[in-house]
Scaffold this active site. Structure first.
Site, PDB file in Angstrom:
ATOM      1  N   GLU A 140      28.540 -18.030  15.113  1.00 17.13           N
ATOM      2  CA  GLU A 140      27.830 -19.062  14.345  1.00 17.13           C
ATOM      3  C   GLU A 140      28.559 -20.391  14.377  1.00 17.13           C
ATOM      4  O   GLU A 140      28.647 -21.100  13.381  1.00 17.13           O
ATOM      5  CB  GLU A 140      27.566 -18.558  12.908  1.00 17.13           C
ATOM      6  CG  GLU A 140      26.716 -17.291  12.967  1.00 17.13           C
ATOM      7  CD  GLU A 140      26.498 -16.581  11.648  1.00 17.13           C
ATOM      8  OE1 GLU A 140      26.892 -17.128  10.613  1.00 17.13           O
ATOM      9  OE2 GLU A 140      25.926 -15.485  11.672  1.00 17.13           O
ATOM     10  N   GLU A 141      29.106 -20.722  15.535  1.00 18.91           N
ATOM     11  CA  GLU A 141      29.859 -21.960  15.651  1.00 18.91           C
ATOM     12  C   GLU A 141      29.266 -22.935  16.663  1.00 18.91           C
ATOM     13  O   GLU A 141      29.300 -24.141  16.460  1.00 18.91           O
ATOM     14  CB  GLU A 141      31.315 -21.649  16.048  1.00 18.91           C
ATOM     15  CG  GLU A 141      32.065 -20.924  14.950  1.00 18.91           C
ATOM     16  CD  GLU A 141      33.459 -20.482  15.353  1.00 18.91           C
ATOM     17  OE1 GLU A 141      34.245 -20.161  14.465  1.00 18.91           O
ATOM     18  OE2 GLU A 141      33.763 -20.465  16.563  1.00 18.91           O
ATOM     19  N   TRP A 172      22.068 -24.812  -2.172  1.00 17.83           N
ATOM     20  CA  TRP A 172      21.144 -24.949  -3.303  1.00 17.83           C
ATOM     21  C   TRP A 172      21.772 -24.496  -4.594  1.00 17.83           C
ATOM     22  O   TRP A 172      21.297 -24.796  -5.656  1.00 17.83           O
ATOM     23  CB  TRP A 172      19.867 -24.152  -3.051  1.00 17.83           C
ATOM     24  CG  TRP A 172      19.221 -24.595  -1.799  1.00 17.83           C
ATOM     25  CD1 TRP A 172      19.146 -23.912  -0.637  1.00 17.83           C
ATOM     26  CD2 TRP A 172      18.616 -25.858  -1.560  1.00 17.83           C
ATOM     27  NE1 TRP A 172      18.528 -24.655   0.308  1.00 17.83           N
ATOM     28  CE2 TRP A 172      18.182 -25.859  -0.230  1.00 17.83           C
ATOM     29  CE3 TRP A 172      18.383 -27.003  -2.338  1.00 17.83           C
ATOM     30  CZ2 TRP A 172      17.537 -26.951   0.355  1.00 17.83           C
ATOM     31  CZ3 TRP A 172      17.749 -28.085  -1.761  1.00 17.83           C
ATOM     32  CH2 TRP A 172      17.333 -28.047  -0.432  1.00 17.83           C
ATOM     33  N   ASP A 199      25.856 -19.030  18.528  1.00 16.35           N
ATOM     34  CA  ASP A 199      26.429 -17.806  19.082  1.00 16.35           C
ATOM     35  C   ASP A 199      26.746 -16.799  17.982  1.00 16.35           C
ATOM     36  O   ASP A 199      26.533 -17.081  16.803  1.00 16.35           O
ATOM     37  CB  ASP A 199      27.698 -18.152  19.866  1.00 16.35           C
ATOM     38  CG  ASP A 199      28.795 -18.692  18.953  1.00 16.35           C
ATOM     39  OD1 ASP A 199      28.481 -19.464  18.015  1.00 16.35           O
ATOM     40  OD2 ASP A 199      29.961 -18.348  19.162  1.00 16.35           O
ATOM     41  N   GLU A 241      39.475  -8.316   8.686  1.00 14.63           N
ATOM     42  CA  GLU A 241      38.840  -8.980   9.824  1.00 14.63           C
ATOM     43  C   GLU A 241      39.866  -9.287  10.918  1.00 14.63           C
ATOM     44  O   GLU A 241      39.621  -9.114  12.105  1.00 14.63           O
ATOM     45  CB  GLU A 241      38.197 -10.278   9.328  1.00 14.63           C
ATOM     46  CG  GLU A 241      37.459 -11.065  10.387  1.00 14.63           C
ATOM     47  CD  GLU A 241      36.880 -12.352   9.809  1.00 14.63           C
ATOM     48  OE1 GLU A 241      37.673 -13.282   9.489  1.00 14.63           O
ATOM     49  OE2 GLU A 241      35.644 -12.432   9.655  1.00 14.63           O
TER      50      GLU A 241
END
Ligand SMILES: *[C@@H]1O[C@H](CO)[C@@H](O)[C@H](O)[C@H]1NC(C)=O
Ligand SMILES: *[C@@H]1O[C@H](CO)[C@@H](O)[C@H](O)[C@H]1NC(C)=O
Ligand SMILES: *[C@@H]1O[C@H](CO)[C@@H](O)[C@H](O)[C@H]1NC(C)=O
Ligand SMILES: *[C@@H]1O[C@H](CO)[C@@H](O)[C@H](O)[C@H]1NC(C)=O
Length: 601
Positions: A220-221, A140, A217, A447
């Site tokens: 987020e895949e 958006w 999962d 990460e």
């Protein structure tokens, strides 16, 4: 840290006590850095919190490539579970104010309508929000074109980016329940009943209703079933039942208990038997092997020392969890350059799953710390129980440390017990040493670290990386043995699993009748949580018949032995008005027919 690079060269050669002393010193130094790293990323006072409101956990201060200046319910809840444990066990008594700010922030987020829906229509499953506690509406932000384009984008966006991640509500419930238990034992039940329980109940009701729908999962895949999600949902419901009973909230208990049994049953189906390479499938979809740190994370985040080495709840020392761990670490041996030429009992750099390509597909710090943490948890239980059991399933794991070991029970007085536990402690430490080796001089944890040369990569100062270091260190020094049981002990798997799909897709015919006066052109529709009720869709809601006006009716087949929520909607010229909250709820029996008589609210 160069010291550790040196130490590693000696791994297996140098004497073990020098090795473990250098681990001790890394843990001491990095423990302090990790704790301040976590606090720096929490608003509003955290030094790197990027303008986040009080109690809001920023995933990482990284603003580009990747932009992680958002708050994920999953990460925040895991981080605050760690902080609440530190507070409740006296490791850090100063955290209460921050925990209270987290509670307020999450209370706001629960009520925030977002692309996944409102509080009663799936909004709790939304994975991430802006750090000022507004809904994240990503696409958006782009210049908007025509109305139709907008609607199309909204649909595509919803499907691609915003499907529910059902671990968030469960993990948040667990963090809040841990705090509730401390408050109750410190004579503050009032705050729990008035503030925390209503929040916990929203999350547990969500879990109880939605656990058997597919989910994205934790990465987020993949939209499928996820072991981590099921395991943390199961845990949250069990400890929710205990809390509900302490608070006299008996109305919630039976549905949570039914669904907890159903989830425990379902969890067993993730086991993938493949001889000495068996594993717990992380995700059931996505066209991958299914080998994933998902399962090891599930094990450590549902660790309950009272449950011993129970395999049905996948405790860290269970034979299934140990063999899974071996299969998981071995899956990276030929994938990462860092692992080439390493001995069969040397620590391997590990990532999320061997097929990973995100940011080049590298080892992750949380994954490397998770291996160590699972083993420290296991060592704690073997020490408590003064014995260790080798089964034919876990034999390949134990054989790494004594190639002539055979299945059996080894008392702590035996040589085999001493050999195995000493070697496993050293093996666990070597995972900490591996993380240490790839921790930069500053102690900052990103990460990932590069698969070939170990350079830190992707988001810097990842809050979850720091939290995973701290929970591994707590497992290493045994301070997590004070964390309360969540009730894993003594559970058994029900003989049959009951599902959203019902026994064999069996359904019961339910007639919905609602009294509703309407104006010309206005119609009454039905939607709800089940597939047959269009899963809370406004566009695909079911048109009811007005043949007996002002009673509107429709008959729908709904899956047996399930709990279904629903609402009526009034639609006039494309504009929809929902009934007021809360959702209506029914339990679909095993057989028979059902007729409901409702009045529009
Ligand atoms: C109970 O705990 C809440 C949250 O920390 C606090 O605001 C409140 O003052 C406490 N009440 C009492 C009586 O201690
Ligand atoms: C729902 O539960 C059944 C039985 O346990 C299982 O076969 C099915 O895969 C589950 N579906 C999802 C999406 O969890
Ligand atoms: C290895 O295991 C076997 C079988 O339990 C035992 O006899 C032997 O002593 C163990 N070796 C060591 C070094 O502990
Ligand atoms: C155990 O480790 C945690 C995390 O580093 C630390 O906060 C705590 O003080 C340690 N406890 C002891 C008794 O060493």
């Amino acid at each position: 840290m160069r010291l550790f690079a040196v130490c590693l060269q000696f791994l297996g050669l140098a004497n073990i006590s020098t090795f473990s002393q250098s681990i001790d010193s890394y843990v001491a130094t990095e423990g302090i850095i990790a704790k301040s790293g976590v606090l720096a990323n929490i608003g509003s006072n955290g030094a790197k919190s990027q303008g986040a409101l009080p109690g809001v956990v920023v995933a990482s201060p990284s603003t580009t490539d990747p932009d992680y200046v958002f708050t994920w319910t999953r990460d925040s809840s895991l981080v605050f579970k760690m902080l609440v444990d530190q507070f409740a066990t006296g490791i850090d008594p100063s955290l209460r104010g921050l925990i209270d700010e987290f509670v307020s922030a999450e209370a706001t987020l629960q009520q925030t309508s977002n692309p996944s829906g409102s509080i009663s229509t799936g909004g709790l499953g939304e994975p991430k929000y802006n750090v000022d506690l507004t809904a994240f509406t990503g696409p958006w932000g782009r210049p908007q074109r025509g109305e139709e384009d907008l609607i199309l984008k909204k649909i595509v966006f919803f499907l691609l980016i915003c499907p529910p991640k059902k671990d968030g509500p469960a993990l948040r419930a667990t963090a809040l329940i841990t705090y509730s238990n401390w408050l109750i034992s410190n004579s503050n039940t009032t705050f729990v009943s008035s503030t925390l329980w209503p929040m916990i109940k929203l999350d547990l009701d969500y879990v109880s209703l939605n656990w058997n729908l597919t989910t994205f999962d934790l990465w987020e895949e993949i939209d499928s079933s996820s072991f981590f999600t099921s395991a943390v949902q199961h845990r949250a419901l069990r400890e929710g039942i205990t809390l509900a009973s302490t608070l006299g909230q008996s109305s919630s208990i039976s549905s949570y208990a039914t669904q907890a049994d159903n989830i425990l049953c379902f969890m067993q189906s993730f086991w993938h038997p493949a001889g000495s390479s068996s594993f717990m499938t992380g995700n059931t979809g996505g066209g991958r092997s299914g080998i994933d740190v998902n399962a090891a994370l599930a094990s450590i985040h549902t660790f309950d020392a009272d449950a011993g080495c129970d395999a049905i709840t996948f405790q860290p020392c269970s034979d299934k969890a140990l063999l899974n761990l071996l299969t998981y670490v071995e899956s990276f041996r030929d994938v990462f350059g860092l692992n080439s030429g390493l001995a069969n009992n040397a620590a391997l750099a590990t990532g999320r799953y061997p097929e990973d390509v995100y940011m080049g597909g590298n080892p992750w710090y949380i994954a490397t710390f998770a291996v160590a943490e699972q083993l420290y948890d296991a060592l704690q239980v073997w020490s408590n129980e003064a014995s260790l059991t080798v089964t034919s399933l876990s034999l390949p794991f134990f054989a790494l440390f004594n190639s002539s070991v055979t299945p059996g029970i080894y008392a702590s007085s035996s040589t085999t017990f001493t050999t195995l536990t000493t070697a496993i402690k050293s093996y666990a430490d070597s995972y900490i040493a591996l993380a240490a080796k790839y921790t930069p001089e500053s102690g900052g944890l990103a990460e990932q670290y590069d698969r070939n040369n170990g350079t830190p990569l992707s988001a810097v100062d990842l809050t979850w990386s720091y939290a995973s270091a701290l929970t591994a260190f707590e497992a290493r020094n045994g301070s997590n043995s004070q964390f309360a049981s969540w009730g894993a002990k003594g559970l058994s798997v029900p003989a049959t699993c009951v599902t959203e799909a019902g026994g064999d897709g069996q359904t019961v015919q339910v007639t919905f009748n609602v009294d509703a006066e309407t104006v010309l052109g206005e119609n009454i529709f039905l939607t709800g949580s089940a597939d047959a009720l269009s899963v809370w869709s406004t566009n695909d809601a079911l048109l009811m018949s007005s043949a007996n006006y002002p009673t509107w009716s429709i008959t729908v087949g709904l899956p047996i032995n399930t709990i279904v929520q629903y609402k009526y909607i009034r639609i006039n010229d494309g504009s929809a008005t929902w009934e007021s909250d809360p959702n209506n709820q029914i339990t679909i029996p095993a057989s028979g027919i059902l007729a409901l008589t409702d009045t529009w609210r």
